[in-house]
Design a protein around this motif. Structure first.
Motif, short mmCIF file in Angstrom:
data_model
loop_
_atom_site.label_atom_id
_atom_site.label_comp_id
_atom_site.label_asym_id
_atom_site.label_seq_id
_atom_site.Cartn_x
_atom_site.Cartn_y
_atom_site.Cartn_z
N ARG A 152 0.87 -1.17 0.00
CA ARG A 152 0.00 0.00 0.00
C ARG A 152 0.90 1.22 0.00
NH1 ARG A 152 -4.97 0.06 3.52
NH2 ARG A 152 -4.92 -1.81 2.26
N LEU A 154 1.12 5.37 0.00
CA LEU A 154 0.35 6.58 0.29
C LEU A 154 1.21 7.80 0.01
CD1 LEU A 154 -0.98 5.80 3.85
CD2 LEU A 154 -2.06 5.27 1.68
N ARG A 155 0.57 8.81 -0.54
CA ARG A 155 1.26 10.09 -0.66
C ARG A 155 0.72 10.96 0.48
NH1 ARG A 155 1.42 14.10 -4.60
NH2 ARG A 155 -0.78 13.71 -5.12
N ILE A 156 1.65 11.49 1.25
CA ILE A 156 1.21 12.29 2.39
C ILE A 156 1.66 13.73 2.17
CG2 ILE A 156 1.34 12.54 4.91
CD1 ILE A 156 2.27 9.62 4.95
N VAL A 162 -3.49 12.60 4.02
CA VAL A 162 -3.24 11.64 2.94
C VAL A 162 -3.73 12.24 1.64
CG1 VAL A 162 -3.80 9.38 2.05
CG2 VAL A 162 -3.44 9.70 4.50
N ASP A 164 -3.17 10.89 -1.76
CA ASP A 164 -3.81 9.81 -2.49
C ASP A 164 -3.17 8.50 -2.13
OD1 ASP A 164 -1.48 9.69 -3.88
OD2 ASP A 164 -2.26 10.65 -5.68
N LEU A 165 -3.68 7.45 -2.70
CA LEU A 165 -3.33 6.14 -2.20
C LEU A 165 -3.40 5.16 -3.35
CD1 LEU A 165 -5.37 4.84 0.76
CD2 LEU A 165 -5.69 3.84 -1.45
N VAL A 177 -9.64 0.21 2.15
CA VAL A 177 -8.85 0.97 1.19
C VAL A 177 -9.74 1.70 0.20
CG1 VAL A 177 -7.11 0.79 -0.58
CG2 VAL A 177 -7.05 -0.72 1.39
N ARG A 183 -9.06 10.50 5.33
CA ARG A 183 -7.92 11.33 4.98
C ARG A 183 -6.76 11.23 5.96
NH1 ARG A 183 -6.79 13.77 0.65
NH2 ARG A 183 -6.41 15.80 1.55
N LEU A 185 -3.84 9.12 8.25
CA LEU A 185 -3.02 7.91 8.12
C LEU A 185 -3.65 6.69 8.77
CD1 LEU A 185 0.72 8.66 8.70
CD2 LEU A 185 -0.38 7.50 6.80
N VAL A 188 -6.44 5.06 6.76
CA VAL A 188 -6.23 4.33 5.51
C VAL A 188 -5.20 3.22 5.59
CG1 VAL A 188 -6.99 6.14 3.96
CG2 VAL A 188 -4.64 6.12 4.77
#
Ligand code: C2E
Ligand code: MG
Ligand code: MG
Length: 689
Positions: A152, A154-156, A162, A164-165, A177, A183, A185, A188
């Motif tokens: 998985r 994630l862009r933080i 968050v 996107d994922l 998911v 939104r 951490l 998700v």
């Protein structure tokens, strides 16, 4: 500004004014482009379809179809969405410029056109278009790649939200998911994430670089382990990659367990045992303690496997492991070394006496019978014990000594327990030599068969011969069967040996018959290993056919232990032998289960009373009673009786008075070679009966 390599990019010039077209085309060719021309919007669209230009230079004001409509149409064509379209408008025509962008123009140039600048403009637009295309392709590739990764990702954002994922292959199935609205951490991440790990992630985002964490989450489905990596540049976005490690962890744990444990019993294996022994000895050395090392081997385990099957054998091993464990302390170590061999470490013993006592307690675990498949099985074990420091200091030596002592205990007939002593080493060396010798003895034709007569007590005549094998070795002379048959059974050498004995004895009996010394029976001993082979019956019948001996002249001697191994299959085999007119004798009767009751169920024709009852019979009234009873009961079952080991006339007289049918023993003859037996047969009138 220009394309130097390959085919020059093609520019489509659309203008109703031939002069403008001419100048535009000329200046573009000058700048290194190829051109194609169209006089109005309609033609421009067809030319686009036909030539697929890299760029379109499009006039706004044209009769029939103007540039705006043409632009919108081109944008709808295949490949038209990406092509740069450069529109030519009037200088101050602001509304045209607006419309041009509305219908999808990439850029515009105003008339009058500066022809040199046009080349640069076109070059720039083409490069930009290519860069755009490359970027789109690369993004597509990255997306495909991310989709293929089971992690998985994630862009933080810099604020910790968050952005996107990308749900990895394995994780996409997790419903949480799909919940893109979440939104934070902990929302998700798979299974929710412990506070402490969240804090770590926060720290990592501040300090930058790549950081790694592991965490586990307990859920209804069990414990799952995760590994998270965070890649961040302080103050900017960061990437968090979380991976489900549960299966890998499980596999790793399993591998580690397998490397150190025996799969069947779950006990430590040889490797684990060696390591443990090493530690225990080091500890004992520091503390001046005594350690006992036990080597234990089940007796006749091969019989269990052969007669009850391997599954039952496995169940017995598990039961033995359990029983042994129950007889030991927590601090003792029990390991399965191989097959039916177990090793035990009994550490921190006060002295040698205490150590041997501890070993004896373990050995007593076998006094109670085991229950396998609803059957009661009396299992015994041979056990050897060596002591640290009395017998040595190295783990290898101590294990070897315990093994030697076990070997010695086994040779006493099973169920024994012996401490190691120095003299044992020499005996073992001899046994190892014998084992080697046995392997080649068959090919070297080192076996011989001796024959001992069976005498009919009414006529005094020889009515049978028992075939008894001997081994003629180079260095030890004639070796008696009791010295090598048990070993041959253990190693499996008994099978070819027995087949050879049966063949030799049958051929010999047939020869005697042919010489006119008949009819009499030849009997051959079979061990459990051979008896429970599926093809025993066929093997014997083959041999009888080859040698020409009548089946009725052949008798198989089995022992009680063979018969008791697996009653049902024994009875079945016996019936098959009987059907083929082969006689069966129960050998050494009285030494095992001594139950006349089970004889009723077995189709046997002859009972051989063991010589231990005959030996003292003329001096011991108890033995007389036993022998008398056995004879009487056998007769009620229609079974003939022979007494073994008759050495004195007194014994003979008693046997005759009890109505015994036959006798065998040194009184008549020892087992003798075939030639000598031929002489006995020749004089076969006046045996001293
Ligand atoms: P067994 O079948 O009970 O054979 C009788 C044993 O008693 C023989 O020992 C024989 O020499 C001995 N014996 C006979 N009469 C007397 C006597 O009056 N006094 C004394 N003290 N002993 C007597 P042997 O030949 O040493 O054989 C021992 C055992 O080895 C046999 O016991 C039999 O179980 C086994 N054996 C012999 N040959 C074979 C074979 O070819 N295959 C298998 N599987 N076992 C065999
Ligand atoms: Mg016998
Ligand atoms: Mg016997």
């Amino acid at each position: 500004m220009t394309e130097q390599r390959g085919t020059p990019p093609l520019v489509l010039v659309v203008d109703d004014d031939p002069g403008t077209r001419l100048l535009a085309a000329a200046s573009l060719r000058q700048a290194g482009y190829a051109t194609v021309e169209a006089a109005d919007g309609d033609d421009g669209i067809s030319a686009f379809r036909q030539f697929r230009p890299a760029l379109v230079l499009l006039d706004v004001v044209m009769p029939r179809m103007d540039g705006f409509i043409a632009c919108r149409e081109i944008r709808r064509l295949p490949g038209g969405d990406r092509v740069p379209i450069l529109m030519m408008t009037g200088l101050d025509d602001l509304s045209s410029i607006h419309r041009a962008y509305e219908v999808g123009a990439t850029d515009f140039v105003t008339k009058p056109i500066h022809w040199v600048i046009l080349g640069y403009r076109v070059g720039y637009l083409l490069r930009a278009a290519r860069a755009f295309l490359d970027l789109a392709r690369s993004e597509e590739k990255t997306r495909a790649l991310l989709r293929a990764i089971p992690d998985r990702i994630l862009r933080i954002g810099a604020d910790g939200a968050v952005l996107d994922l990308v749900a990895g292959v394995g994780i996409a199935a997790d419903p949480s998911v799909e919940d893109a609205g979440k939104r934070t951490l902990s929302d998700v991440l798979p299974g929710g994430i412990p506070e402490e790990v969240l804090r770590n992630i926060g720290e990592a985002r501040k300090s930058g670089g790549i950081q790694r964490f592991e965490y586990a989450i307990d859920s209804a489905a069990g414990r799952r382990s995760f590994e998270a990596r965070i890649v961040s540049i302080p103050g900017e976005e960061s990437l968090l990659i979380a991976r489900d490690m549960t299966d890998r962890k499980k596999a790793e744990d399993q591998l580690a367990h397998m490397a150190y444990h025996d799969a069947l019993t779950g006990l430590p294996n040889r490797v684990a045992f060696s390591e443990r022994l090493f530690q225990e000895l080091a500890r004992a050395k520091r503390r001046n303690e005594v350690v006992a090392i036990v080597f234990l081997d089940l007796d006749r385990f091969k019989d269990v496997n052969d007669t009850l099957g391997h599954d039952a054998g496995d169940r017995l091993l598990v039961a033995v492991a359990e029983r042994l464990r129950g007889a030991m302390r927590e601090t003792d170590t029990l390991a399965r070394i191989s097959g039916d061999e177990f090793c035990i470490i009994l550490p921190d013993q006060r002295d040698e006496h205490a150590a041997i006592e501890a070993g004896r307690r373990v050995h007593q675990a076998f006094t109670e019978p085991f229950h396998i498949d609803g059957q009661e099985a009396h299992v015994t074990a041979s056990m050897g014990i060596s002591l640290y420091p009395a017998n040595g200091g190295s783990p290898e030596t101590l294990v070897k000594q315990a093994d030697i002592a076990m070997f010695r205990a086994k040779s006493l007939g099973g169920g024994n327990f012996l401490p190691f002593s120095e003299e044992m080493s020499a005996e073992v060396a001899a046994r190892v030599r014998m084992e080697k010798g046995l392997r080649s003895a068959c090919e070297k034709k080192e076996f011989v068969v001796h024959y001992q007569p069976a005498i009919d007590l009414r006529s005094g005549r020889i009515v049978g011969a028992e075939a008894l094998v001997r081994w003629r070795t180079e260095d030890q002379g004639l070796v008696q069967p009791l010295q090598f048959i048990p070993l041959a059974e253990e190693t499996g050498a008994i099978v070819p040996i027995s087949e050879w004995v049966i063949e030799t004895a049958c051929a010999q009996a047939q020869a005697w018959h042919a010489q006119g010394f008949g009819p009499f029976r030849i009997s051959v001993n079979v061990s459990a290993r051979l008896f429970h082979r599926y093809d025993l019956n066929a093997t014997i019948r083959d041999i009888l056919r080859q040698t020409g001996l009548a089946p009725g002249s052949f008798e198989l001697e089995i022992t009680e232990s063979v018969a008791m191994g697996n009653m049902e299959s024994t009875i079945e085999t016996l019936w098959k032998l009987n059907e083929a007119s082969i006689r069966v004798a129960m050998d050494d009767f009285g030494t095992g289960y001594s139950s006349l009751a089970y004889l009723q169920r077995m189709p046997i024709q002859l009972l051989k009373i063991d010589m231990s009852f005959i030996r003292e019979m003329d001096r011991n009234p108890d033995d007389q009673t036993i022998v008398k009873t056995i004879i009487a009961m056998a007769h009620t079952l229609n079974i003939e009786v022979i007494a073994e080991g008759v050495e004195r006339v007194e014994q003979l007289d008693l046997l005759k008075s009890f109505g015994c049918d036959l006798a065998q023993g040194f009184l008549f003859s020892k087992p003798v070679p075939a030639e000598e037996f031929t002489r006995l047969l020749a004089e076969n009138r006046g045996m001293t009966v």
